[in-house]
Design a protein around this motif. Sequence first.
Motif, PDB file in Angstrom:
ATOM      1  N   LEU A 165      10.341  13.847  -2.347  1.00  0.00           N
ATOM      2  CA  LEU A 165      10.024  12.429  -2.266  1.00  0.00           C
ATOM      3  C   LEU A 165      11.252  11.553  -2.507  1.00  0.00           C
ATOM      4  N   MET A 166      12.120  11.968  -3.394  1.00  0.00           N
ATOM      5  CA  MET A 166      13.290  11.173  -3.730  1.00  0.00           C
ATOM      6  C   MET A 166      14.400  11.287  -2.698  1.00  0.00           C
ATOM      7  N   ASP A 167      14.300  12.261  -1.761  1.00  0.00           N
ATOM      8  CA  ASP A 167      15.337  12.425  -0.755  1.00  0.00           C
ATOM      9  C   ASP A 167      15.220  11.408   0.382  1.00  0.00           C
ATOM     10  N   PHE A 168      14.060  10.774   0.540  1.00  0.00           N
ATOM     11  CA  PHE A 168      13.872   9.809   1.622  1.00  0.00           C
ATOM     12  C   PHE A 168      14.608   8.510   1.309  1.00  0.00           C
ATOM     13  N   ASP A 169      15.259   7.927   2.343  1.00  0.00           N
ATOM     14  CA  ASP A 169      15.936   6.641   2.170  1.00  0.00           C
ATOM     15  C   ASP A 169      14.944   5.481   2.056  1.00  0.00           C
ATOM     16  N   TYR A 170      13.838   5.610   2.752  1.00  0.00           N
ATOM     17  CA  TYR A 170      12.787   4.592   2.704  1.00  0.00           C
ATOM     18  C   TYR A 170      11.483   5.253   2.277  1.00  0.00           C
ATOM     19  N   ILE A 171      10.674   4.483   1.615  1.00  0.00           N
ATOM     20  CA  ILE A 171       9.351   4.972   1.246  1.00  0.00           C
ATOM     21  C   ILE A 171       8.551   5.179   2.521  1.00  0.00           C
ATOM     22  N   SER A 172       7.891   6.301   2.619  1.00  0.00           N
ATOM     23  CA  SER A 172       7.194   6.677   3.843  1.00  0.00           C
ATOM     24  C   SER A 172       6.144   5.624   4.224  1.00  0.00           C
ATOM     25  N   GLY A 173       6.206   5.224   5.508  1.00  0.00           N
ATOM     26  CA  GLY A 173       5.232   4.271   6.034  1.00  0.00           C
ATOM     27  C   GLY A 173       5.482   2.833   5.639  1.00  0.00           C
ATOM     28  N   SER A 174       6.722   2.479   5.249  1.00  0.00           N
ATOM     29  CA  SER A 174       7.016   1.107   4.820  1.00  0.00           C
ATOM     30  C   SER A 174       8.455   0.767   5.175  1.00  0.00           C
ATOM     31  N   THR A 175       8.803  -0.485   4.910  1.00  0.00           N
ATOM     32  CA  THR A 175      10.185  -0.952   5.080  1.00  0.00           C
ATOM     33  C   THR A 175      10.891  -1.085   3.732  1.00  0.00           C
ATOM     34  N   VAL A 176      10.353  -0.454   2.693  1.00  0.00           N
ATOM     35  CA  VAL A 176      10.893  -0.570   1.341  1.00  0.00           C
ATOM     36  C   VAL A 176      11.926   0.526   1.136  1.00  0.00           C
ATOM     37  N   PRO A 177      13.160   0.184   0.757  1.00  0.00           N
ATOM     38  CA  PRO A 177      14.169   1.227   0.491  1.00  0.00           C
ATOM     39  C   PRO A 177      13.849   1.985  -0.790  1.00  0.00           C
ATOM     40  N   ASN A 178      14.125   3.270  -0.760  1.00  0.00           N
ATOM     41  CA  ASN A 178      13.870   4.129  -1.915  1.00  0.00           C
ATOM     42  C   ASN A 178      15.075   4.065  -2.856  1.00  0.00           C
ATOM     43  N   GLN A 179      15.144   3.003  -3.617  1.00  0.00           N
ATOM     44  CA  GLN A 179      16.234   2.763  -4.547  1.00  0.00           C
ATOM     45  C   GLN A 179      15.714   1.926  -5.710  1.00  0.00           C
ATOM     46  N   PRO A 180      16.504   1.780  -6.778  1.00  0.00           N
ATOM     47  CA  PRO A 180      16.023   0.976  -7.909  1.00  0.00           C
ATOM     48  C   PRO A 180      15.690  -0.454  -7.491  1.00  0.00           C
ATOM     49  N   LYS A 230       0.825  -1.212   0.000  1.00  0.00           N
ATOM     50  CA  LYS A 230       0.000   0.000   0.000  1.00  0.00           C
ATOM     51  C   LYS A 230       0.859   1.263   0.000  1.00  0.00           C
ATOM     52  N   ALA A 231       1.958   1.236   0.776  1.00  0.00           N
ATOM     53  CA  ALA A 231       2.840   2.407   0.820  1.00  0.00           C
ATOM     54  C   ALA A 231       3.521   2.627  -0.521  1.00  0.00           C
ATOM     55  N   VAL A 232       3.931   1.580  -1.195  1.00  0.00           N
ATOM     56  CA  VAL A 232       4.563   1.721  -2.507  1.00  0.00           C
ATOM     57  C   VAL A 232       3.572   2.276  -3.525  1.00  0.00           C
ATOM     58  N   ASN A 233       2.343   1.791  -3.489  1.00  0.00           N
ATOM     59  CA  ASN A 233       1.326   2.315  -4.411  1.00  0.00           C
ATOM     60  C   ASN A 233       1.050   3.797  -4.141  1.00  0.00           C
ATOM     61  N   ARG A 234       1.000   4.166  -2.887  1.00  0.00           N
ATOM     62  CA  ARG A 234       0.776   5.574  -2.543  1.00  0.00           C
ATOM     63  C   ARG A 234       1.964   6.427  -2.976  1.00  0.00           C
ATOM     64  N   PHE A 235       3.165   5.901  -2.817  1.00  0.00           N
ATOM     65  CA  PHE A 235       4.360   6.641  -3.235  1.00  0.00           C
ATOM     66  C   PHE A 235       4.385   6.837  -4.750  1.00  0.00           C
ATOM     67  N   MET A 236       4.007   5.822  -5.480  1.00  0.00           N
ATOM     68  CA  MET A 236       3.999   5.938  -6.935  1.00  0.00           C
ATOM     69  C   MET A 236       2.941   6.934  -7.399  1.00  0.00           C
ATOM     70  N   GLU A 237       1.802   6.974  -6.724  1.00  0.00           N
ATOM     71  CA  GLU A 237       0.773   7.955  -7.083  1.00  0.00           C
ATOM     72  C   GLU A 237       1.241   9.378  -6.800  1.00  0.00           C
ATOM     73  N   GLU A 238       1.906   9.563  -5.656  1.00  0.00           N
ATOM     74  CA  GLU A 238       2.430  10.894  -5.332  1.00  0.00           C
ATOM     75  C   GLU A 238       3.521  11.317  -6.322  1.00  0.00           C
ATOM     76  N   GLY A 239       4.386  10.348  -6.692  1.00  0.00           N
ATOM     77  CA  GLY A 239       5.427  10.676  -7.661  1.00  0.00           C
ATOM     78  C   GLY A 239       4.849  11.011  -9.025  1.00  0.00           C
ATOM     79  N   LYS A 240       3.800  10.305  -9.409  1.00  0.00           N
ATOM     80  CA  LYS A 240       3.158  10.590 -10.692  1.00  0.00           C
ATOM     81  C   LYS A 240       2.508  11.964 -10.685  1.00  0.00           C
ATOM     82  N   THR A 285       8.285  19.022  -4.990  1.00  0.00           N
ATOM     83  CA  THR A 285       7.644  17.873  -4.350  1.00  0.00           C
ATOM     84  C   THR A 285       8.302  16.563  -4.765  1.00  0.00           C
ATOM     85  N   LEU A 286       8.639  16.463  -6.047  1.00  0.00           N
ATOM     86  CA  LEU A 286       9.285  15.250  -6.542  1.00  0.00           C
ATOM     87  C   LEU A 286      10.668  15.066  -5.938  1.00  0.00           C
ATOM     88  N   SER A 287      11.425  16.145  -5.823  1.00  0.00           N
ATOM     89  CA  SER A 287      12.760  16.040  -5.226  1.00  0.00           C
ATOM     90  C   SER A 287      12.670  15.707  -3.738  1.00  0.00           C
TER      91      SER A 287
END
Length: 282
Positions: free
Chosen positions: A68-83, A39-49, A64-66
């Motif tokens: 979002l990309m500054d966070f090490d982890y996606i907000s509200g999840s354990t997913v790292p913000n990386q490729p 759910k957090a990844v889907n929300r992050f992708m919607e915000e990025g879009k 706003t886009l920059s």
Amino acid sequence: MLPPRAYVFIGLNAVRLLSVVALILVFASNIVTLVHDVKAVNRFMEEGKAATEGGASGTSGNATLSALMDFDYISGSTVPNQPAGAFWAVLNRLFIIGQTIVLILSEIGWPSKFFTLYFPVLGKDFGLGALGLIQMLIGAAILSHRVDTFTLVSAFLLFSVGCLNVFLGLIFREKAKAKRSVTSWRDHAKSALPTHIGPIDVRPAMNAGSQYMSQKGSFGTPFSTPPSFVSHHHTGSTVSEDGKLPGEGLGFGRRATEKAAKNGFLTRTPEPTLPSYVAKAG
């Protein structure tokens, strides 16, 4: 008061029950964490879009886009913000869920042949050390991320149980699972009962045989006098009605059976039995 083996059996099974409970809690908490991450990844992708579409019309979208990309982890999840961060995070959770299922089956002991052939370290021939190490690795992998309270408590409990299993594995080594097995306890109880008849005292029979030979003399030799010619002048006694010398045993033949029947005793041939390891005829 119970024997020491009973206390060992109860203690090891209590640890096994605690291990199963901890694994079930980790299994459930990782499913919950996996749902939250998706759910957090889907929300992050919607915000990025939305930020990308806003960036085409002004500078606020780029900011706003920059951000979002500054966070090490996606907000509200354990997913790292990386490729491919979402892919590896989901794969990690699936691996943990699969490992907990395998460990639960290993603790239950089913199917035992599967673990003996494909996962020997989790089979009945190995101790609890390998099981404890795997539980510690799973607990450390979960605790290395920021998770919710339910997942945190479950992982900490699993790590603690893993340490306890390693300690018990060092004490009992490969005999730990045999000592806590219900089937081995039942087999041990059966082995406590006598399964064979003790040695028979043959001294009376040997004494009777030696007495018989001393009374018989040399009748067994080719040049001896037949027993029918023996009288009280030679041996000091007479031959009985059944053709036996006084003190001579009847043995175990037909004449002994008839003699016992006349005296009021009944003899019976024991039923034939087979050892427990011989398969019965179908």
